[in-house]
Design a protein around this motif. Structure first.
Motif, PDB file in Angstrom:
ATOM      1  N   VAL A  71      -7.359   8.206  -4.215  1.00 56.77           N
ATOM      2  CA  VAL A  71      -8.807   8.167  -4.448  1.00 56.77           C
ATOM      3  C   VAL A  71      -9.424   6.787  -5.137  1.00 56.77           C
ATOM      4  CG1 VAL A  71     -10.607   9.378  -5.957  1.00 56.77           C
ATOM      5  CG2 VAL A  71      -8.850  10.686  -4.731  1.00 56.77           C
ATOM      6  N   ARG A  72      -8.470   5.893  -6.028  1.00 59.14           N
ATOM      7  CA  ARG A  72      -8.850   5.010  -6.494  1.00 59.14           C
ATOM      8  C   ARG A  72      -8.382   3.920  -5.773  1.00 59.14           C
ATOM      9  NH1 ARG A  72      -6.204   7.543 -10.651  1.00 59.14           N
ATOM     10  NH2 ARG A  72      -4.354   6.245 -10.632  1.00 59.14           N
ATOM     11  N   GLY A  73      -7.982   4.065  -4.425  1.00 57.68           N
ATOM     12  CA  GLY A  73      -7.683   2.832  -3.488  1.00 57.68           C
ATOM     13  C   GLY A  73      -6.301   2.107  -4.017  1.00 57.68           C
ATOM     14  N   ASP A  74      -5.508   3.037  -4.650  1.00 57.65           N
ATOM     15  CA  ASP A  74      -4.149   2.643  -4.976  1.00 57.65           C
ATOM     16  C   ASP A  74      -2.958   3.294  -3.839  1.00 57.65           C
ATOM     17  OD1 ASP A  74      -1.662   1.657  -5.869  1.00 57.65           O
ATOM     18  OD2 ASP A  74      -2.099   2.639  -7.936  1.00 57.65           O
ATOM     19  N   PHE A  75      -2.463   2.837  -3.106  1.00 54.58           N
ATOM     20  CA  PHE A  75      -1.605   3.524  -2.291  1.00 54.58           C
ATOM     21  C   PHE A  75      -0.079   3.191  -2.895  1.00 54.58           C
ATOM     22  CE2 PHE A  75      -4.986   3.688   0.425  1.00 54.58           C
ATOM     23  CZ  PHE A  75      -4.972   4.609   1.258  1.00 54.58           C
ATOM     24  N   GLY A  76       0.192   2.785  -3.980  1.00 55.17           N
ATOM     25  CA  GLY A  76       1.205   2.493  -4.594  1.00 55.17           C
ATOM     26  C   GLY A  76       1.872   0.915  -4.134  1.00 55.17           C
ATOM     27  N   GLU A  77       3.291   0.768  -4.619  1.00 57.44           N
ATOM     28  CA  GLU A  77       3.705  -0.482  -4.250  1.00 57.44           C
ATOM     29  C   GLU A  77       4.663  -0.125  -3.306  1.00 57.44           C
ATOM     30  OE1 GLU A  77       6.448  -2.877  -7.177  1.00 57.44           O
ATOM     31  OE2 GLU A  77       4.422  -3.211  -7.943  1.00 57.44           O
ATOM     32  N   SER A  78       4.666  -1.574  -2.446  1.00 60.47           N
ATOM     33  CA  SER A  78       5.934  -1.654  -1.478  1.00 60.47           C
ATOM     34  C   SER A  78       7.295  -1.619  -2.032  1.00 60.47           C
ATOM     35  CB  SER A  78       5.436  -2.595  -0.525  1.00 60.47           C
ATOM     36  OG  SER A  78       6.663  -2.976   0.427  1.00 60.47           O
ATOM     37  N   LEU A  79       8.369  -1.005  -1.583  1.00 56.71           N
ATOM     38  CA  LEU A  79       9.616  -0.815  -2.133  1.00 56.71           C
ATOM     39  C   LEU A  79      10.424  -2.208  -1.604  1.00 56.71           C
ATOM     40  CD1 LEU A  79      10.621   2.736  -1.746  1.00 56.71           C
ATOM     41  CD2 LEU A  79       9.827   1.617  -3.716  1.00 56.71           C
ATOM     42  N   ARG A  80       9.634  -2.695  -0.520  1.00 57.10           N
ATOM     43  CA  ARG A  80      10.495  -4.022   0.137  1.00 57.10           C
ATOM     44  C   ARG A  80       9.799  -5.131  -0.560  1.00 57.10           C
ATOM     45  NH1 ARG A  80      10.433  -5.757   6.267  1.00 57.10           N
ATOM     46  NH2 ARG A  80      11.905  -7.660   6.008  1.00 57.10           N
ATOM     47  N   TYR A  81       8.480  -5.239  -0.444  1.00 56.16           N
ATOM     48  CA  TYR A  81       7.832  -6.372  -0.964  1.00 56.16           C
ATOM     49  C   TYR A  81       7.434  -6.665  -2.395  1.00 56.16           C
ATOM     50  CZ  TYR A  81       7.157  -7.105   4.059  1.00 56.16           C
ATOM     51  OH  TYR A  81       7.713  -7.099   5.679  1.00 56.16           O
ATOM     52  N   ASN A  82       7.566  -5.363  -3.206  1.00 53.09           N
ATOM     53  CA  ASN A  82       7.575  -5.124  -4.503  1.00 53.09           C
ATOM     54  C   ASN A  82       5.724  -5.896  -4.852  1.00 53.09           C
ATOM     55  OD1 ASN A  82       9.881  -4.438  -5.177  1.00 53.09           O
ATOM     56  ND2 ASN A  82      10.545  -6.391  -5.030  1.00 53.09           N
ATOM     57  N   THR A  83       5.162  -5.474  -4.023  1.00 55.36           N
ATOM     58  CA  THR A  83       3.635  -5.732  -4.114  1.00 55.36           C
ATOM     59  C   THR A  83       2.654  -4.592  -3.558  1.00 55.36           C
ATOM     60  OG1 THR A  83       1.803  -7.488  -3.614  1.00 55.36           O
ATOM     61  CG2 THR A  83       3.388  -7.068  -1.979  1.00 55.36           C
ATOM     62  N   ASP A  84       1.506  -4.640  -3.845  1.00 51.11           N
ATOM     63  CA  ASP A  84       0.582  -3.570  -3.526  1.00 51.11           C
ATOM     64  C   ASP A  84       0.809  -3.375  -1.983  1.00 51.11           C
ATOM     65  OD1 ASP A  84      -1.887  -1.616  -3.914  1.00 51.11           O
ATOM     66  OD2 ASP A  84      -2.907  -3.059  -2.642  1.00 51.11           O
TER      67      ASP A  84
END
Length: 304
Positions: A71-84
């Motif tokens: 809802v806040r536009g945060d889908f989490g951090e990529s486990l591979r790229y370590n970024t949004d």
């Protein structure tokens, strides 16, 4: 405006259902912790990472935390790229949209003239040739067609580059590969729509007025045959976005499809979920735009 607001509100449960399905599926495919740590990692290290990522919480709690972030536009951090994860998807999105738009242009350039010509030459050899070609084009797997185009036009004749996205020449083969199947389906639909319209009274009236056949076909008949064509174009949005998964992999096209394939293989859940949300958004948007185009094509259509 009331119609738009109602349809936008209807998309909310659709997105919730999609998020739930994807959330469950990416978690039943396996433990991503095993991909993040080497085989020599101890059980304590695995448990510590699983706890830090929130994988030890009950599934419903994980989903509630996930949705509150979405809802806040945060889908989490990529486990591979370590970024949004969303930032990675948006970075690849222009390449995918470029390929999708080019493929639709290829499909339109092929389907409209062939569909009209097939309807005008009904039950002739030309009609049979076009409809047979449309069936063949629909039956051919896109990955096989892509490989054949590479062998013929890149390896044998060396006209187009094999892979990459450095120039417009790199776009030609992927666009043809992805657009051929869509063109095949559109050709058959345009033919059937034109046959239905050409047999109606207003077309016979236009001909009786002495109008040239080109005017009757292109102005009077074709515009009225466009509504089912717009419908199939909207429905093909999912085919375009989904088809890029294979086409981008075959041609090493640096788009969202190739990224999604890699994320699935690596169980990069954040990227998979963000990409799925974005694909669902474009599919819903294309269907809404198709509804609005109906009104432009036929002013008699009213939205209640």
């Amino acid at each position: 405006m009331k119609y738009l607001i109602q349809n936008l509100l209807k998309t909310i449960p659709v997105f919730i259902l999609i998020s739930l399905i994807v959330f469950v599926l990416v978690r039943v495919t396996g433990d991503p912790v095993s991909l993040l740590l080497p085989e020599t990692a101890t059980d304590a290290e695995r448990e510590s990472l699983r706890e830090s990522l929130g994988f030890n919480d009950p599934l419903y709690m994980q989903y509630l935390h996930y949705m509150s972030d979405v809802v806040r536009g945060d889908f989490g951090e990529s486990l591979r790229y370590n970024t949004d994860a969303l930032a990675i998807i948006l970075e690849r999105l222009p390449a995918t949209l470029e390929l999708a738009i080019a493929s639709m242009i290829v499909a339109i350039l092929i389907a409209i003239p062939l569909g009209i010509l097939s309807a005008m030459k009904r039950n002739t050899f030309l009609d049979l040739f076009i409809t047979g070609g449309a069936v063949l084009g629909k039956a051919m797997p896109s990955f096989w067609l892509g490989i054949m185009l590479i062998l013929l036009l890149s390896v044998v004749f060396q006209i187009f580059p094999v892979s990459g996205r450095d120039s417009l020449m790199h776009l030609v083969l992927p666009a043809i590969t992805l657009g051929t199947g869509i063109a095949a389906e559109m050709t058959r639909l345009i033919r059937s729509s034109m046959l239905e319209i050409l047999g109606q009274d207003f077309v016979r009236t236009a001909r009786s007025k002495g109008l040239r056949e080109a005017v009757v076909v292109n102005i009077h008949a074709f515009r009225n045959a466009l509504i089912p064509v717009v419908t199939i174009m909207a429905l093909q949005t999912s085919t375009l976005i989904g088809g890029t998964l294979i086409t981008e992999t075959v041609f090493a096209w640096p788009g969202m499809g190739q990224l999604l394939v890699q994320a699935v293989n690596l169980r990069d859940m954040a990227v998979v979920q963000a990409a799925t949300f974005l694909i669902a958004f474009f599919v819903i948007l294309s269907n809404l735009l198709a509804d609005l185009l109906y009104r432009l094509l036929d002013p008699r259509i009213k939205y209640n």
